[in-house]
Write an enzyme that holds these catalytic residues in place. Structure first.
Site, PDB file in Angstrom:
ATOM      1  N   GLU A 226      40.942   6.819   2.158  1.00 61.35           N
ATOM      2  CA  GLU A 226      41.051   5.628   3.008  1.00 61.35           C
ATOM      3  C   GLU A 226      39.795   5.574   3.864  1.00 61.35           C
ATOM      4  O   GLU A 226      39.674   6.291   4.856  1.00 61.35           O
ATOM      5  CB  GLU A 226      42.311   5.732   3.887  1.00 61.35           C
ATOM      6  CG  GLU A 226      43.617   5.680   3.113  1.00 61.35           C
ATOM      7  CD  GLU A 226      43.956   4.279   2.592  1.00 61.35           C
ATOM      8  OE1 GLU A 226      43.421   3.295   3.139  1.00 61.35           O
ATOM      9  OE2 GLU A 226      44.733   4.179   1.639  1.00 61.35           O
ATOM     10  N   CYS A 260      39.295   0.756  11.582  1.00 59.55           N
ATOM     11  CA  CYS A 260      38.708   0.634  10.240  1.00 59.55           C
ATOM     12  C   CYS A 260      38.751  -0.806   9.725  1.00 59.55           C
ATOM     13  O   CYS A 260      37.886  -1.209   8.969  1.00 59.55           O
ATOM     14  CB  CYS A 260      39.414   1.564   9.276  1.00 59.55           C
ATOM     15  SG  CYS A 260      41.176   1.283   9.203  1.00 59.55           S
TER      16      CYS A 260
HETATM   17  P1  NAD Z   1      36.437  12.116  11.798  1.00 60.64           P
HETATM   18  O1  NAD Z   1      35.076  12.490  12.257  1.00 60.64           O
HETATM   19  O2  NAD Z   1      37.602  12.469  12.643  1.00 60.64           O
HETATM   20  O3  NAD Z   1      36.580  12.731  10.345  1.00 60.64           O
HETATM   21  C1  NAD Z   1      37.736  12.569   9.560  1.00 60.64           C
HETATM   22  C2  NAD Z   1      38.266  13.921   9.152  1.00 60.64           C
HETATM   23  O4  NAD Z   1      37.328  14.581   8.307  1.00 60.64           O
HETATM   24  C3  NAD Z   1      38.536  14.851  10.327  1.00 60.64           C
HETATM   25  O5  NAD Z   1      39.811  15.433  10.188  1.00 60.64           O
HETATM   26  C4  NAD Z   1      37.428  15.865  10.225  1.00 60.64           C
HETATM   27  O6  NAD Z   1      37.789  17.134  10.705  1.00 60.64           O
HETATM   28  C5  NAD Z   1      37.144  15.917   8.749  1.00 60.64           C
HETATM   29  N1  NAD Z   1      35.772  16.327   8.474  1.00 60.64           N
HETATM   30  C6  NAD Z   1      34.651  15.966   9.155  1.00 60.64           C
HETATM   31  N2  NAD Z   1      33.560  16.538   8.605  1.00 60.64           N
HETATM   32  C7  NAD Z   1      33.991  17.259   7.548  1.00 60.64           C
HETATM   33  C8  NAD Z   1      33.333  18.073   6.566  1.00 60.64           C
HETATM   34  N3  NAD Z   1      32.006  18.252   6.566  1.00 60.64           N
HETATM   35  N4  NAD Z   1      34.098  18.661   5.620  1.00 60.64           N
HETATM   36  C9  NAD Z   1      35.434  18.493   5.617  1.00 60.64           C
HETATM   37  N5  NAD Z   1      36.097  17.737   6.513  1.00 60.64           N
HETATM   38  C10 NAD Z   1      35.396  17.134   7.466  1.00 60.64           C
HETATM   39  O7  NAD Z   1      36.572  10.554  11.571  1.00 60.64           O
HETATM   40  P2  NAD Z   1      35.466   9.549  11.058  1.00 60.64           P
HETATM   41  O8  NAD Z   1      35.109   9.836   9.661  1.00 60.64           O
HETATM   42  O9  NAD Z   1      34.392   9.385  12.070  1.00 60.64           O
HETATM   43  O10 NAD Z   1      36.379   8.236  11.111  1.00 60.64           O
HETATM   44  C11 NAD Z   1      35.840   7.000  11.181  1.00 60.64           C
HETATM   45  C12 NAD Z   1      35.684   6.399   9.787  1.00 60.64           C
HETATM   46  O11 NAD Z   1      36.957   6.358   9.166  1.00 60.64           O
HETATM   47  C13 NAD Z   1      35.184   4.990   9.790  1.00 60.64           C
HETATM   48  O12 NAD Z   1      34.310   4.812   8.728  1.00 60.64           O
HETATM   49  C14 NAD Z   1      36.451   4.175   9.584  1.00 60.64           C
HETATM   50  O13 NAD Z   1      36.221   2.906   9.027  1.00 60.64           O
HETATM   51  C15 NAD Z   1      37.224   5.061   8.673  1.00 60.64           C
HETATM   52  N6  NAD Z   1      38.641   4.817   8.846  1.00 60.64           N
HETATM   53  C16 NAD Z   1      39.337   4.336   7.772  1.00 60.64           C
HETATM   54  C17 NAD Z   1      40.694   4.067   7.908  1.00 60.64           C
HETATM   55  C18 NAD Z   1      41.504   3.545   6.773  1.00 60.64           C
HETATM   56  O14 NAD Z   1      42.716   3.540   6.906  1.00 60.64           O
HETATM   57  N7  NAD Z   1      40.930   3.115   5.678  1.00 60.64           N
HETATM   58  C19 NAD Z   1      41.311   4.293   9.123  1.00 60.64           C
HETATM   59  C20 NAD Z   1      40.571   4.787  10.174  1.00 60.64           C
HETATM   60  C21 NAD Z   1      39.228   5.062  10.017  1.00 60.64           C
END
Ligand code: NAD
Length: 469
Positions: A226, A260
């Site tokens: 997602e 998102c």
């Molecule tokens: P985040 O930084 O919290 O990362 C998401 C998860 O990935 C966390 O649990 C984190 O610990 C893990 N993570 C981070 N780096 C990692 C690595 N190198 N290896 C393994 N796991 C790792 O959140 P984010 O990515 O900044 O979230 C924002 C993004 O998510 C935006 O692009 C947003 O559009 C998208 N988003 C999508 C939805 C959806 O439902 N489609 C919902 C919310 C956010």
């Protein structure tokens, strides 16, 4: 036990490696025991989530305020009520969504019965992001439990208070052996990803999604991703500007644009751009006053790094309203930009903040070409009163979802699949789609005595038969 090994961690939020492994092993053991398959167990878990939401909403709100500056109304609406509605729907339809469906058998097979069985996948990993840190962990959890899986939950370390609250509350309301919460960041998630799960459900950005998918590929584990990206909005000259501005201000500035499916940028005609920008500015002032930094209903950016990233995007156009920032206070004012060049920095990445660029094109067809020249969005919005425009968007674009004359509320319709396509993700969930995502659909065939065409295959082919063939 895994929970003892995990609790007093010297690194605060993080879970020691041995406890990560023990948590996964425990979830797998419970699944293998068969406990999670029973419908009573599934119902108890879903009711546990209901009770958690009922009894601990104030703790969830406090955590949301600490991590994201969300006010109680906002967090109640987007984090608690939305999850409540999903769990209610799932409980109501649980039998229907999980039962076997019989299907027809072609004559060629002879006398037989066939059905499709929805089986739990096993032990699934759910990795959540920080922006709706409670909602985005619990929504997939509902589907995973309803489908009869054991679960490992990994909250985002960037929302540490919510992460700690989830780790504390979940074991009090759900089967603490079947649902394991592993706290931590990159190191812990990397460790988790070494384990062979039966499904991984990841919400977050595309770069990490690729790391998750690569790790999953080693074990041939299926994934749901997602993701996000830039969700465009077309504002047609036929649209009502006041209701359009109302929807956009709410969609873009709640949670400070860190959503998102938030409208990322607007496309409209040169004649509409200026009046639309003025209307958005008027509604913004009405919503947050002349100084949004003092408004109780205006949130904050997740951290200083993101605040600085957003500050750099403010120079991409003429500021109609907003433009103020304060990195130490993690504040970025609700901002509208006009005269934005498609090659400017604000158009290069998902904004994920309260900055709304307005770009102009000749008409909706040019808007569609603009959108189609870029990665497929998660959400696509069009404000229009014209049937022809709606049809063109429906037939000529591709996106996770398509929404007319409103923003973000598509999420509340659990009978609609929610998920991306292309760069915005793969797989879908919500309502029955969640149960399907966390199930294996197994085809079951039962031969009955009687007509059996395979007997022909075994018999010598007669001359008459040879003619037919
Ligand atoms: P985040 O930084 O919290 O990362 C998401 C998860 O990935 C966390 O649990 C984190 O610990 C893990 N993570 C981070 N780096 C990692 C690595 N190198 N290896 C393994 N796991 C790792 O959140 P984010 O990515 O900044 O979230 C924002 C993004 O998510 C935006 O692009 C947003 O559009 C998208 N988003 C999508 C939805 C959806 O439902 N489609 C919902 C919310 C956010």
């Amino acid at each position: 036990t895994p929970s003892e090994a995990r609790s007093p961690s010297h690194r605060g939020l993080c879970t020691p490696p041995a406890a990560v492994d023990a948590g996964v092993a425990e979830a797998k053991r419970v699944f293998a025991s068969g406990r999670t398959r029973s419908m009573d167990w599934r119902r108890e878990q879903l009711q546990g989530i209901q009770r958690l939401l009922q009894e601990r909403a104030s703790e969830i709100h406090a955590a949301m305020h600490a991590d994201l500056g969300k006010n109680d109304v906002d967090s109640h609406l987007t984090e608690v009520l939305s999850v409540k509605s999903e769990v209610k729907q799932t409980l109501k339809h649980l039998t229907q969504w999980t039962r076997a469906r019989s299907t027809s058998v072609p004559l060629l097979v002879g006398s037989a019965r066939a059905h499709v069985q929805r089986q739990p996948l096993g032990t699934v990993l759910i990795i959540g992001p920080w922006n709706y840190p409670f909602h985005l962990l619990l929504m997939p959890l509902i589907g995973a439990l309803a489908a009869g899986n054991s679960v490992v939950l990994k909250p985002s370390e960037l929302a540490p208070t919510v992460s700690a609250t989830v780790a504390r509350l979940i074991p009090q309301y759900l089967d603490p052996e079947a649902v394991q919460v592993i706290e931590g960041g990159v190191e812990e998630t990397t460790r988790l990803l070494e384990h062979p799960f039966d499904h991984i459900f990841y919400t977050g950005n595309g770069a990490v999604a690729s790391i998750v998918m690569t790790a999953a590929a080693k074990h041939l584990t299926p994934v749901t991703l997602e993701l996000g990206g830039k969700s465009p909005v077309w504002v047609d000259p036929s649209a009502d500007l006041t209701s359009t501005a109302d929807a956009l201000v709410w969609g873009k500035f709640s949670n400070c644009g860190q959503t998102c499916v938030a409208p990322d940028y607007l496309l409209t005609t040169p004649e509409i751009a200026e009046p639309l920008a003025r209307e958005i500015a008027r509604v913004t002032r009405r919503a947050f006053g002349t100084d949004p930094s003092a408004a109780e209903n205006y949130g904050r950016i997740i951290n200083e790094r993101h605040t600085e990233r957003l500050t750099k995007l403010l120079g991409s156009g003429r500021v109609v309203i907003g433009g103020q920032t304060d990195a130490a206070a993690r504040y970025v004012a609700p901002t509208v930009l006009l005269e934005v060049d498609p090659d400017s920095p604000v158009m290069q990445e998902e904004i994920f903040g309260p900055i709304l660029p307005i770009l102009t094109v000749a008409d909706h067809r040019e808007a569609i070409d603009f959108i189609n020249a870029r990665p497929k969005p998660l959400a696509l919005y069009a404000f229009t009163e014209r049937e022809e425009v709606r049809e063109d968007f429906q037939e000529r674009t591709s996106s996770g979802g398509l929404t007319f004359n409103t923003v973000m509320t598509q999420l509340a319709v659990s009978s609609l699949p929610f998920g991306g396509v292309g760069a915005s993700g793969m797989g879908r969930y919500h309502g029955e789609y969640s149960v399907a995502t966390f199930s294996h659909e197994r085809g079951v065939l039962r031969k009955l005595p009687g007509f059996d065409p395979t007997r022909w295959a075994k018999a010598p082919i007669s001359r008459g038969m040879r003619k037919i063939l």
